[in-house]
Write an enzyme that holds these catalytic residues in place. Structure first.
Site, PDB file in Angstrom:
ATOM      1  N   CYS A 158      14.352   1.290 -28.688  1.00 22.90           N
ATOM      2  CA  CYS A 158      13.547  -0.039 -28.185  1.00 22.90           C
ATOM      3  C   CYS A 158      14.348  -1.011 -28.076  1.00 22.90           C
ATOM      4  O   CYS A 158      14.248  -1.906 -27.091  1.00 22.90           O
ATOM      5  CB  CYS A 158      12.322  -0.039 -28.756  1.00 22.90           C
ATOM      6  SG  CYS A 158      11.080   1.602 -28.634  1.00 22.90           S
ATOM      7  N   GLU A 201       4.629  -1.477 -32.326  1.00 25.24           N
ATOM      8  CA  GLU A 201       5.874  -1.923 -31.849  1.00 25.24           C
ATOM      9  C   GLU A 201       6.216  -1.149 -30.690  1.00 25.24           C
ATOM     10  O   GLU A 201       6.112   0.067 -30.642  1.00 25.24           O
ATOM     11  CB  GLU A 201       6.803  -1.458 -32.942  1.00 25.24           C
ATOM     12  CG  GLU A 201       8.405  -2.163 -32.780  1.00 25.24           C
ATOM     13  CD  GLU A 201       9.018  -1.172 -32.283  1.00 25.24           C
ATOM     14  OE1 GLU A 201       9.558  -1.187 -30.991  1.00 25.24           O
ATOM     15  OE2 GLU A 201       9.658  -0.167 -32.755  1.00 25.24           O
TER      16      GLU A 201
END
Length: 457
Positions: free
Chosen positions: A262, A228
């Site tokens: 993020c 990720e």
């Protein structure tokens, strides 16, 4: 060698930790492997009981853990408390649903019986970032433990206290010894851990560059990875959007965790006819945020995690302005006492292709505004990126919004009239340079199991 925990509010050293020697690292890997041999055979009931106790420990230590995050990486204390609640929630979720996710799935064939069984694979190495120092770990750890795996954590070097706190929480919850351990090592020590035969897989949350290195190392020894990585999430605001609501949601998303997330909104793509009004409202929402000591509950924003990261962000801002962008808010390092890492919330307008904010991830409280001629142009701008983690669209036409989210936006998570967020019930992850594989939900727990076919004639 030592690893230092430094307070980003004032630059003071909180504590120094001794780095594990190579011998100590190998010993921990062997201990966790031996623990897995037993843990993998423990019943689902015992696993979920331990997970529920872990949730209870998180709730019990909530205030202390929120304080630790504020000290080590600058998260406002009320946000830290919410992060701990989310960690407890993911433990409860997999305790409740894990058995169903992992039950055998019968498949009709010519055999008298054939089915898929989900079996644990062993020790999984988790390489985790500092921005959500508990949540990022727990969204891996809860499903991994429920599946019968064991974990080793290589946490970011600026949050060693958080790393050790997680290990202690697992112990205090009554899990068997060494089921989960922290490796106190720097990035240079990771390759030997990945190469060890007892480590069966790797999960990483971090930068695209870090993901490439880990994927290459794991690939060289044929080990499964879930990555990720970075993101530059685009939020599209269409002409018919509720601008007041959209501005509020967009401001909240951009400033999650002081802008260091993020999946926070980073590029705001506005259809031309509503650009001025949305920008006015958006700036109004941003100005309402109070910047200061993260231990003070009056403050919405604390410092960035490290002074060097703040300085890198400021240079990105300066470069955008030099290339023609306009800074309508912030863009400066504020005056505070000590060697701090604070940065003013910033809005850049007039972002064009070729500028850093168009193509790079701005990992801090900086919003980039782009202008689109119409809906199709907005979608094209949103997709013109190397990333693909999350995206959102704002419109009063639900069917249009759903169609854009479902088929037009190229990202792993697409939301309509809402900010992008992770949820234990839904799979989470990206495409392109934002990584691969999924965490959370049923998909997340199946990433690190042997999906085994059993066939009985």
């Amino acid at each position: 060698m030592s690893i230092q925990s430094i307070n980003p509010t004032n630059g003071s050293v909180i504590k120094s930790y001794n780095e594990d020697t190579d011998t100590a690292v190998i010993h921990k890997i062997e201990q966790t492997h031996n623990a897995w041999l037993k843990w993998s055979e423990i019943s689902f009931q015992e696993r979920l009981t331990c997970l529920n106790r872990l949730a209870d420990q998180l709730y019990k230590e909530r205030a202390n853990l929120a304080n630790l995050m504020a000290m080590e990486m600058g998260k406002p204390i009320k946000d830290g408390a919410a992060e701990i609640d989310k960690c407890a929630g993911v433990c409860k979720y997999y305790a409740e649903h894990g058995v169903n996710f992992l039950k055998d799935q019968l498949i009709a064939t010519e055999a008298s019986k054939s089915y898929v069984s989900f079996q644990p694979i062993g020790v999984v190495l988790a390489i985790m970032p500092w921005n959500f120092p508990f949540w990022q770990v727990f969204r891996f750890l809860a499903p991994a433990l429920m599946a019968g795996n064991c974990g080793l954590l290589k946490h970011a070097s600026n949050v060693p206290g958080c790393a050790l706190a997680i290990e202690q929480l697992v112990k205090d919850a009554g899990f068997p010894d060494h089921v989960f351990q922290t490796l106190m090592i720097g990035s240079k020590g990771v390759s030997q851990v990945i190469a060890h035969p007892y480590v069966k897989a790797v999960t990483l949350t971090g930068s695209t560059e870090a993901g490439m290195k880990v994927a290459a190392q794991a690939g060289s020894v044929l080990k499964k990875t879930v990555l990720e990585l970075g993101g530059s999430d685009a939020y599209i605001v269409l002409a018919d959007a509720d601008l007041e609501e959209a501005a509020t949601i967009c401001a909240n998303s951009r400033l999650i965790n002081n802008g260091q997330s993020c999946i926070s909104a980073k590029r705001f793509i506005l259809v031309k006819e509503i650009e001025k009004e949305f920008t006015r409202l958006f700036m109004e929402k941003i100005k309402q945020r109070k910047l200061g000591d993260p231990l003070d509950t009056e403050h919405d924003l604390g410092p960035m995690a490290r002074a060097d990261l703040r300085d890198e962000l400021h240079q990105q801002v300066v470069k955008n302005i030099e290339m023609g962008a306009k800074c309508i808010l912030g863009g400066q390092i504020p005056v505070f006492k000590g060697n701090h890492a604070f940065y003013l919330p910033t809005i850049l307008t007039g972002i064009k292709k070729g500028m850093p904010a168009y193509s790079e991830e701005m990992f801090g409280p900086v919003a980039a505004i782009l202008t689109a001629q119409d809906t199709d142009d907005a979608i094209a701008l949103a997709n013109d990126t190397q990333f693909g983690l999350g995206a959102a669209v704002f419109t009063k036409d639900g069917s249009v919004g759903e169609e854009i989210a479902r088929t037009k936006l190229q990202a792993g998570s697409c939301f309509v009239n809402s900010l992008v967020k992770s949820d234990p019930r839904l799979p989470f992850g990206g495409i392109n340079q934002s990584g691969y594989g999924r965490e959370l939900g049923s998909f997340g727990i199946h990433e690190f199991v042997n999906i085994k076919t059993v066939y009985i004639k």
